[in-house]
Design a protein around this motif. Sequence first.
Motif, PDB file in Angstrom:
ATOM      1  N   ARG A   1      23.289  32.209 -53.454  1.00 43.65           N
ATOM      2  CA  ARG A   1      23.030  31.824 -52.086  1.00 43.65           C
ATOM      3  C   ARG A   1      23.938  32.643 -51.168  1.00 43.65           C
ATOM      4  O   ARG A   1      24.998  33.086 -51.591  1.00 43.65           O
TER       5      ARG A   1
ATOM      6  N   ILE B   1      19.766  34.012 -44.845  1.00 45.19           N
ATOM      7  CA  ILE B   1      21.034  33.366 -45.189  1.00 45.19           C
ATOM      8  C   ILE B   1      20.796  31.873 -45.436  1.00 45.19           C
ATOM      9  O   ILE B   1      19.840  31.299 -44.936  1.00 45.19           O
ATOM     10  N   ASP B   2      21.701  31.281 -46.225  1.00 47.08           N
ATOM     11  CA  ASP B   2      21.562  29.882 -46.620  1.00 47.08           C
ATOM     12  C   ASP B   2      22.598  28.980 -45.960  1.00 47.08           C
ATOM     13  O   ASP B   2      22.508  27.756 -46.069  1.00 47.08           O
ATOM     14  N   ALA B   3      23.574  29.568 -45.307  1.00 47.86           N
ATOM     15  CA  ALA B   3      24.599  28.808 -44.588  1.00 47.86           C
ATOM     16  C   ALA B   3      25.280  29.758 -43.614  1.00 47.86           C
ATOM     17  O   ALA B   3      25.324  30.975 -43.832  1.00 47.86           O
TER      18      ALA B   3
ATOM     19  N   LYS C   1      19.991  38.796 -51.376  1.00 46.59           N
ATOM     20  CA  LYS C   1      19.173  37.666 -51.841  1.00 46.59           C
ATOM     21  C   LYS C   1      18.110  38.118 -52.837  1.00 46.59           C
ATOM     22  O   LYS C   1      17.800  37.409 -53.796  1.00 46.59           O
TER      23      LYS C   1
ATOM     24  N   CYS D   1      21.795  41.358 -46.031  1.00 42.94           N
ATOM     25  CA  CYS D   1      21.708  39.985 -46.549  1.00 42.94           C
ATOM     26  C   CYS D   1      20.415  39.785 -47.338  1.00 42.94           C
ATOM     27  O   CYS D   1      20.413  39.164 -48.406  1.00 42.94           O
TER      28      CYS D   1
ATOM     29  N   THR E   1      21.526  26.604 -36.375  1.00 41.56           N
ATOM     30  CA  THR E   1      21.527  26.144 -37.761  1.00 41.56           C
ATOM     31  C   THR E   1      20.684  24.888 -37.935  1.00 41.56           C
ATOM     32  O   THR E   1      20.000  24.731 -38.952  1.00 41.56           O
TER      33      THR E   1
ATOM     34  N   VAL F   1      27.726  31.334 -54.750  1.00 44.23           N
ATOM     35  CA  VAL F   1      27.501  31.742 -53.360  1.00 44.23           C
ATOM     36  C   VAL F   1      28.251  33.034 -53.082  1.00 44.23           C
ATOM     37  O   VAL F   1      29.372  33.220 -53.551  1.00 44.23           O
TER      38      VAL F   1
ATOM     39  N   ILE G   1      19.811  24.970 -42.008  1.00 41.21           N
ATOM     40  CA  ILE G   1      20.909  25.393 -42.878  1.00 41.21           C
ATOM     41  C   ILE G   1      22.215  24.807 -42.355  1.00 41.21           C
ATOM     42  O   ILE G   1      22.327  24.495 -41.168  1.00 41.21           O
TER      43      ILE G   1
ATOM     44  N   SER H   1      17.204  25.983 -37.975  1.00 35.77           N
ATOM     45  CA  SER H   1      16.907  26.751 -39.181  1.00 35.77           C
ATOM     46  C   SER H   1      17.020  25.927 -40.456  1.00 35.77           C
ATOM     47  O   SER H   1      16.628  26.393 -41.534  1.00 35.77           O
TER      48      SER H   1
END
Length: 224
Positions: free
Chosen positions: A109, A135-137, A103, A99, A167, A87, A172, A170
């Motif tokens: 991630r 974004i993943d988190a 990716k 971002c 979140t 990550v 995540i 989304s």
Amino acid sequence: MADTAVKICGLQSVEVVKSLLHLPIEMIGLVFAKSRRQIAPGTAAQIVKVLQDEAAAGKPVPKSVGVFVNPSLEELELVLREAALDVVQLHGQESPEFCRSVKERFPVRIMKAMSVKDGESRDTSRCLNSYQGFIDALLVDAYDPVYGGGSGTSFDWSALAPYQEWTKKSGIPLLVAGGLHEHNVQHLIASYHPDGVDVSSGVEREGIKDINKITAFVERVKGI
């Protein structure tokens, strides 16, 4: 409580990482940004190798998270070429476009950190929507005037509401950082139910990671 992920940030040595592997920790943070916890890519590579060897032996291991503040793509490439991080945590003012570029370019991630400044008023939803899909988190931290976050101080947790709403919508996870330690993390979890918690200075003694403090923090989070 058992479902709340734990991220221990600011680890700097192979020996300390090895001492934590028996604990139910989901992520370890390795700081590449300017900081007293900053480590070199070579040290990070040694830590990642330990995690890879443990995983190859069939043992559960935490994900490796590299913490950067406003890096260039070239800086990321130099680090990731040496240390195969899971990550990349972007803890500065990185744009949605940046971002997306990360990716697209690297097999990692993306965890985007956003800082909360008490009393600040801004269109949180509009800001977050611009990161949708890139974004993943999301990590919410207290504002720091120098680095933007990582200050070791807390913020008004009631400000989490719009971040949690976004979140969840989304799909995540939301992590919370800023001034956490073994004595307040249970209150955060019970009252606001984040997906994960991130701690660094709260598990240190005189600036050094303390295994007893880390163990106590993990036990409070996991309810063990």
